[in-house]
Scaffold this motif. Structure first.
Motif, PDB file in Angstrom:
ATOM      1  N   THR A 142       0.870  -1.173   0.000  1.00  0.00           N
ATOM      2  CA  THR A 142       0.000   0.000   0.000  1.00  0.00           C
ATOM      3  C   THR A 142       0.911   1.228   0.000  1.00  0.00           C
ATOM      4  N   LEU A 143       0.900   2.029  -1.065  1.00  0.00           N
ATOM      5  CA  LEU A 143       1.805   3.169  -1.236  1.00  0.00           C
ATOM      6  C   LEU A 143       1.077   4.459  -0.854  1.00  0.00           C
ATOM      7  N   ASN A 144       1.742   5.213   0.049  1.00  0.00           N
ATOM      8  CA  ASN A 144       1.082   6.418   0.561  1.00  0.00           C
ATOM      9  C   ASN A 144       1.645   7.709  -0.053  1.00  0.00           C
ATOM     10  N   ASN A 145       2.861   7.619  -0.629  1.00  0.00           N
ATOM     11  CA  ASN A 145       3.454   8.846  -1.189  1.00  0.00           C
ATOM     12  C   ASN A 145       4.472   8.458  -2.245  1.00  0.00           C
ATOM     13  N   GLU A 146       5.066   9.497  -2.822  1.00  0.00           N
ATOM     14  CA  GLU A 146       6.017   9.280  -3.922  1.00  0.00           C
ATOM     15  C   GLU A 146       7.276   8.578  -3.447  1.00  0.00           C
ATOM     16  N   ALA A 147       7.675   8.864  -2.251  1.00  0.00           N
ATOM     17  CA  ALA A 147       8.894   8.235  -1.717  1.00  0.00           C
ATOM     18  C   ALA A 147       8.699   6.723  -1.580  1.00  0.00           C
ATOM     19  N   GLU A 148       7.549   6.359  -1.073  1.00  0.00           N
ATOM     20  CA  GLU A 148       7.269   4.932  -0.932  1.00  0.00           C
ATOM     21  C   GLU A 148       7.182   4.257  -2.290  1.00  0.00           C
ATOM     22  N   LEU A 149       6.678   5.017  -3.307  1.00  0.00           N
ATOM     23  CA  LEU A 149       6.608   4.498  -4.668  1.00  0.00           C
ATOM     24  C   LEU A 149       7.989   4.223  -5.207  1.00  0.00           C
ATOM     25  N   LYS A 150       8.922   5.203  -5.018  1.00  0.00           N
ATOM     26  CA  LYS A 150      10.295   5.022  -5.515  1.00  0.00           C
ATOM     27  C   LYS A 150      10.960   3.838  -4.825  1.00  0.00           C
TER      28      LYS A 150
END
Length: 707
Positions: free
Chosen positions: A678-686
């Protein structure tokens, strides 16, 4: 004497007899001859058959061969008897050729003295002798009566003949079969004959009289027999040969006395006289038992003068048929009219009157003047019960009929005459009721078929109600009123309630048919509603269903169940069609993706067909939901929730097919499962992309990767 072989006492008696008359001299010769014969070697005497018997002694004493020994044979028994019993010089032993004689010994003298002592003791007690005589008479009469069998009628009903030796007749001599036995030792013959003549000619008593003859001889025989027996008991088993000879001699005396006593008793009983009440002597018959048997049979007829009314050997058949409810059971004894016209049944009806116990009925008709066999009494009783002329209650005061009354408990049951009469027109109307209800009934079968009618009515009533929402079972007032009666009372109840019972039978039949028609619809509604619990309108429909059940309005008009079933079916049909449409749409989407897949298209047509079959990728076939039954079958096969699961599983099935296609093209391909997050922001996406990139890079080192 010189050799001490001959006892001194015997020698002296031989000398004394020699100086006497001819008989005395013959006695002396007998003594010497008996002595000499018994001195011979046993084997030699046996070889020539020489023994000291009456005949041998007579033959050896013959001096005139021309005259022979016939005169001596007549004289010797008396002389030998005197030598044994008066002079006590010889003793007799039972041998194979009759009595054998030997000289008396010291041991045998002691036995003889004991015999005389016993004899004297018994003679001094005449009451003992009299008791022995009375016992002998009773024992002999018991043997005679064993040959007597008193039977009466076609069924050979056995009658009990009771012997009595009392001084006076029993008081109930007119109510039983007695044989009054008297003898001339106690009673005068003329008094017995007078007693017989004093009785009425219909009295059943028999009189037997034993004349007093050979009184002295009988007394002597009793004394001799009992004295010999007492001597044998007292002396016991001797230890010497002389003692055993004395014992054998005493046993011989016992046998002789016993035979003499039996002969005397035979003579007494041969002269016995038998009379019937009224004084008539019974003379026909060679044996006493024959005369008693003839007289007893005649007396049985006197005692049971009404026996002939029930004289038949077919009452057991009447009983069997009547217990089955057969109204023509009395045909077995030749009676074809109504049961109350049969003579035995008439007697029972008259006796039963307002009420009698079964035990009273049996006792009365098994006793004089009837003496009827139990099968006749019970058969007539069951025939009357079956035909409705009497009614019966068991020990618990419950009404019972011929079929339900246990014969073993008949004595505990109560019976009374049936006071109700059913006319022929009433019977016709009753049979019409049977026909209307559906129970076949022929004339004279009305009472027998009542249980079947009641069972039929109960069955109709049971089907006219039941578990909600069906109506409550109908009240059985009319049936219970019918069951509370018995016999003609039941028939009258049927006649009285004829219209009511016909109407009830029709009503119950109509109601049962309506229940049979609507109950399956209710059952279908109940089953379908189970599949609609998650649908919005469920609560309203369930409330209406509960109201129908609570109010038992299954048969209400207009029908409330069918519309409710239709609403439930429409609701479920719409919901199921929506699920089917969702499945079809998802299947088409996944099918399009698979068709566009490059690896899939590299496969041959056969390979794609096989993978399609292996992973069950066939499109949904049309499902017919037109009727509630078809809808029910479809939902039972796969309910709404399961269709959701099946739709969600399509993507996995197609992914598995694509993976199988890649494996066929590239056997070393590595299947990689992308980590789920579960991705909450761009940093977690990267971070996640870096993780996936690293995972894939490592797997590519092994071989091709399939996602």
């Amino acid at each position: 004497m010189s050799t001490a072989q001959l006892p001194k006492e015997v020698y002296e008696n031989v000398q004394r007899f020699a100086a006497g008359d001819d008989n005395a001299q013959l006695k002396g010769k007998l003594l010497k001859l008996i002595y000499l014969i018994n001195k011979l070697p046993a084997d030699a005497a046996l070889d020539i058959g020489l023994k000291a018997t009456d005949d041998v002694l007579a033959d050896l004493l013959v001096t005139d061969l021309a005259s022979g020994s016939s005169d001596l044979r007549k004289q010797l028994p008396d002389l030998l008897h005197k030598l044994q019993n008066d002079d006590r010089l010889i003793m007799s032993l039972a041998g194979s050729n009759g009595l054998e004689y030997r000289l008396q010994t010291v041991e045998s003298s002691a036995w003889y003295e004991e015999f005389r002592a016993q004899e004297a003791e018994l003679k001094a007690s005449p009451q003992r002798i009299e008791q022995q005589r009375a016992d002998l008479f009773k024992a002999r009469f018991a043997d005679v009566l064993k040959k007597v069998r008193v039977v009466q009628g076609k069924d050979n009903v056995e009658r009990r003949l009771t012997p009595t030796y009392d001084e006076t007749l029993p008081k109930d001599n007119d109510k039983a079969l007695y044989l009054w036995i008297q003898d001339g030792w106690q009673t005068e013959e003329k008094s017995v004959i007078a007693e017989a003549k004093s009785k009425r000619a219909d009295n059943p008593t028999l009189f037997a009289f034993l004349r007093s003859q050979n009184k002295t001889e009988l007394t002597n025989a009793i004394v001799s027999l009992e004295s010999a027996r007492a001597t044998l008991r007292k002396k016991g088993t001797p230890a010497t040969e002389q003692g055993r000879d004395a014992q054998r001699s005493m046993e011989s005396r016992e046998r002789n006395a016993d035979k003499e006593l039996k002969d005397l008793l035979d003579a007494v009983f041969a002269g016995a006289r038998v009379f019937q009440a009224g004084g008539q002597e019974v003379t026909e018959g060679n044996e006493l038992s024959d005369r008693i048997n003839r007289a007893a049979k005649a007396s049985a007829i006197r005692l049971y003068k009404d026996f002939d009314i029930a004289d038949s050997d077919h009452w057991s058949k009447v009983l069997d048929e009547a217990r089955k409810g057969n109204l023509e059971a009395l045909k077995a004894v030749g009676h074809t009219q109504e049961a109350d016209k049969q003579p035995v049944c008439q007697k029972l009806l008259a006796y039963i009157g307002p009420g009698k116990k079964g035990s009273e009925i049996r006792d009365n008709f098994e006793s004089p003047p009837f003496g009827w066999p139990r099968d006749a009494i019970d058969g007539a009783l069951f025939a009357l019960l079956s035909s409705g002329h009497i009614r019966a209650m068991d020990a618990s005061s419950k009404l019972v009929d011929a079929k339900s009354l246990d014969r073993n408990k008949l004595t505990q049951a109560s019976f009374r005459q049936e006071s109700i009469t059913i006319t022929p027109p009433q019977l016709i109307k009753i049979r019409q009721l049977f026909s209307a209800v559906g129970v076949a009934c022929q004339p004279k079968e009305e009472l027998a078929k009542v249980p079947m009618l009641i069972a039929k009515l109960r069955d109709l009533a049971g089907k006219a109600g039941g578990v909600a929402p069906a109506p409550l079972p109908p009240k059985l007032t009319a049936i219970e009123a019918l069951e509370s009666q018995s016999g003609n009372g039941q028939l009258l109840e049927l006649y009285t309630r004829n219209d009511e019972l016909v109407a009830l039978a029709k009503q119950w039949t109509t109601t049962a048919e309506a229940i049979h028609k609507r109950l399956p619809v209710w059952s279908q509604l109940t089953s379908l509603l189970e599949h609609a619990k998650e649908l919005g309108p469920y609560e309203d429909i369930a409330a209406e269903k509960d109201a129908i059940q609570t109010q038992r309005s299954l048969l209400a008009e207009p029908d409330a169940v069918r519309p409710l079933l239709d609403r439930t079916a429409d609701l479920l049909r719409q919901a199921l069609n929506a699920k089917l449409q969702g499945f079809t749409t998802a299947f088409a989407t996944q099918q399009a993706h698979l068709t566009a897949d490059a690896d899939w298209n590299k496969l041959s047509a056969d390979q794609r067909t096989k993978l399609t079959q292996d992973h069950h990728l066939e499109p949904l076939k049309p499902i017919d939901l037109a009727t509630p039954d078809q809808l029910q079958d479809a939902l039972d096969d796969c309910n709404l929730d399961h269709w959701i699961s099946k739709t969600q599983a399509l993507s996995s099935r197609f992914d598995a097919a694509r993976h199988s296609a890649v494996l066929l093209l590239k056997p070393n391909v590595v299947h990689v499962a992308i980590p789920k997050r579960t991705l909450n922001n761009e940093a977690e996406l990267k971070a996640w992309l870096a993780e996936v990139e690293q995972l894939l890079a490592e797997k590519l080192k092994i071989g091709p990767v399939a996602l």
